[in-house]
Motif scaffolding. Sequence first.
Motif, PDB file in Angstrom:
ATOM      1  N   TYR A 177       0.838  -1.210   0.000  1.00 26.92           N
ATOM      2  CA  TYR A 177       0.000   0.000   0.000  1.00 26.92           C
ATOM      3  C   TYR A 177       0.871   1.258   0.000  1.00 26.92           C
ATOM      4  O   TYR A 177       0.656   2.163  -0.802  1.00 26.92           O
ATOM      5  N   GLN A 178       1.864   1.301   0.882  1.00 25.74           N
ATOM      6  CA  GLN A 178       2.736   2.475   0.970  1.00 25.74           C
ATOM      7  C   GLN A 178       3.516   2.678  -0.329  1.00 25.74           C
ATOM      8  O   GLN A 178       3.708   3.815  -0.771  1.00 25.74           O
ATOM      9  N   ALA A 179       3.962   1.595  -0.947  1.00 18.93           N
ATOM     10  CA  ALA A 179       4.690   1.704  -2.209  1.00 18.93           C
ATOM     11  C   ALA A 179       3.809   2.290  -3.310  1.00 18.93           C
ATOM     12  O   ALA A 179       4.268   3.132  -4.090  1.00 18.93           O
ATOM     13  N   MET A 180       2.556   1.879  -3.351  1.00 23.91           N
ATOM     14  CA  MET A 180       1.643   2.393  -4.375  1.00 23.91           C
ATOM     15  C   MET A 180       1.336   3.872  -4.156  1.00 23.91           C
ATOM     16  O   MET A 180       1.327   4.662  -5.103  1.00 23.91           O
ATOM     17  N   VAL A 181       1.105   4.255  -2.897  1.00 27.24           N
ATOM     18  CA  VAL A 181       0.806   5.662  -2.596  1.00 27.24           C
ATOM     19  C   VAL A 181       2.032   6.526  -2.867  1.00 27.24           C
ATOM     20  O   VAL A 181       1.921   7.615  -3.425  1.00 27.24           O
ATOM     21  N   THR A 182       3.211   6.016  -2.516  1.00 27.11           N
ATOM     22  CA  THR A 182       4.455   6.747  -2.774  1.00 27.11           C
ATOM     23  C   THR A 182       4.687   6.910  -4.275  1.00 27.11           C
ATOM     24  O   THR A 182       5.213   7.928  -4.709  1.00 27.11           O
ATOM     25  N   ALA A 183       4.267   5.920  -5.051  1.00 25.82           N
ATOM     26  CA  ALA A 183       4.423   5.982  -6.508  1.00 25.82           C
ATOM     27  C   ALA A 183       3.421   6.928  -7.159  1.00 25.82           C
ATOM     28  O   ALA A 183       3.470   7.137  -8.377  1.00 25.82           O
ATOM     29  N   GLY A 184       2.492   7.484  -6.368  1.00 28.63           N
ATOM     30  CA  GLY A 184       1.560   8.462  -6.916  1.00 28.63           C
ATOM     31  C   GLY A 184       0.153   7.955  -7.149  1.00 28.63           C
ATOM     32  O   GLY A 184      -0.682   8.685  -7.682  1.00 28.63           O
ATOM     33  N   LYS A 185      -0.125   6.724  -6.780  1.00 29.05           N
ATOM     34  CA  LYS A 185      -1.483   6.202  -6.942  1.00 29.05           C
ATOM     35  C   LYS A 185      -2.398   6.827  -5.893  1.00 29.05           C
ATOM     36  O   LYS A 185      -1.980   7.034  -4.755  1.00 29.05           O
ATOM     37  N   PRO A 186      -3.637   7.106  -6.244  1.00 25.27           N
ATOM     38  CA  PRO A 186      -4.579   7.599  -5.237  1.00 25.27           C
ATOM     39  C   PRO A 186      -4.824   6.524  -4.173  1.00 25.27           C
ATOM     40  O   PRO A 186      -4.791   5.325  -4.471  1.00 25.27           O
ATOM     41  N   PRO A 187      -5.061   6.934  -2.920  1.00 29.59           N
ATOM     42  CA  PRO A 187      -5.269   5.950  -1.848  1.00 29.59           C
ATOM     43  C   PRO A 187      -6.400   4.961  -2.125  1.00 29.59           C
ATOM     44  O   PRO A 187      -6.278   3.781  -1.789  1.00 29.59           O
ATOM     45  N   LYS A 188      -7.482   5.395  -2.762  1.00 30.78           N
ATOM     46  CA  LYS A 188      -8.587   4.469  -3.067  1.00 30.78           C
ATOM     47  C   LYS A 188      -8.142   3.386  -4.049  1.00 30.78           C
ATOM     48  O   LYS A 188      -8.569   2.239  -3.940  1.00 30.78           O
ATOM     49  N   VAL A 189      -7.310   3.745  -4.995  1.00 25.11           N
ATOM     50  CA  VAL A 189      -6.800   2.762  -5.955  1.00 25.11           C
ATOM     51  C   VAL A 189      -5.907   1.752  -5.232  1.00 25.11           C
ATOM     52  O   VAL A 189      -5.978   0.545  -5.485  1.00 25.11           O
ATOM     53  N   ALA A 190      -5.085   2.242  -4.310  1.00 26.24           N
ATOM     54  CA  ALA A 190      -4.207   1.357  -3.549  1.00 26.24           C
ATOM     55  C   ALA A 190      -5.025   0.415  -2.661  1.00 26.24           C
ATOM     56  O   ALA A 190      -4.701  -0.766  -2.541  1.00 26.24           O
ATOM     57  N   ILE A 191      -6.103   0.908  -2.063  1.00 26.84           N
ATOM     58  CA  ILE A 191      -6.964   0.058  -1.234  1.00 26.84           C
ATOM     59  C   ILE A 191      -7.636  -1.006  -2.091  1.00 26.84           C
ATOM     60  O   ILE A 191      -7.754  -2.160  -1.688  1.00 26.84           O
TER      61      ILE A 191
END
Length: 107
Positions: free
Chosen positions: A67-81
């Motif tokens: 999750y943290q890697a996806m958010v750090t990469a710029g993905k919106p939090p809902k997409v990461a969830i």
Amino acid sequence: MLIEMPELGQLESKQVASLAGLAPQARDSGQYRGKRHIRGGRAVLRQALYMPALVATRFNVDLKAKYQAMVTAGKPPKVAITAIMRKLIILANTLLKADRKWIDKPA
């Protein structure tokens, strides 16, 4: 999950994600490349996976890192969830298929 998806443990990972409505669906036409959205599938199961995904992003070491890697990469939090929800359903399918229990890694 078993009540909403009795096929769990018998299908492949992509099939399970698609049946749950967690596989991105393309909205393309000719030259147009639209955003990918999740839709279709079993909405009740998708809704039931949301809260466990939130909890997993806080307390499961592996899923929290993803999750943290996806958010750090710029993905919106809902997409990461949503990606974590997909990981959870695929993990449940794999565990049921292999007939084994979840083993937590020692910290």
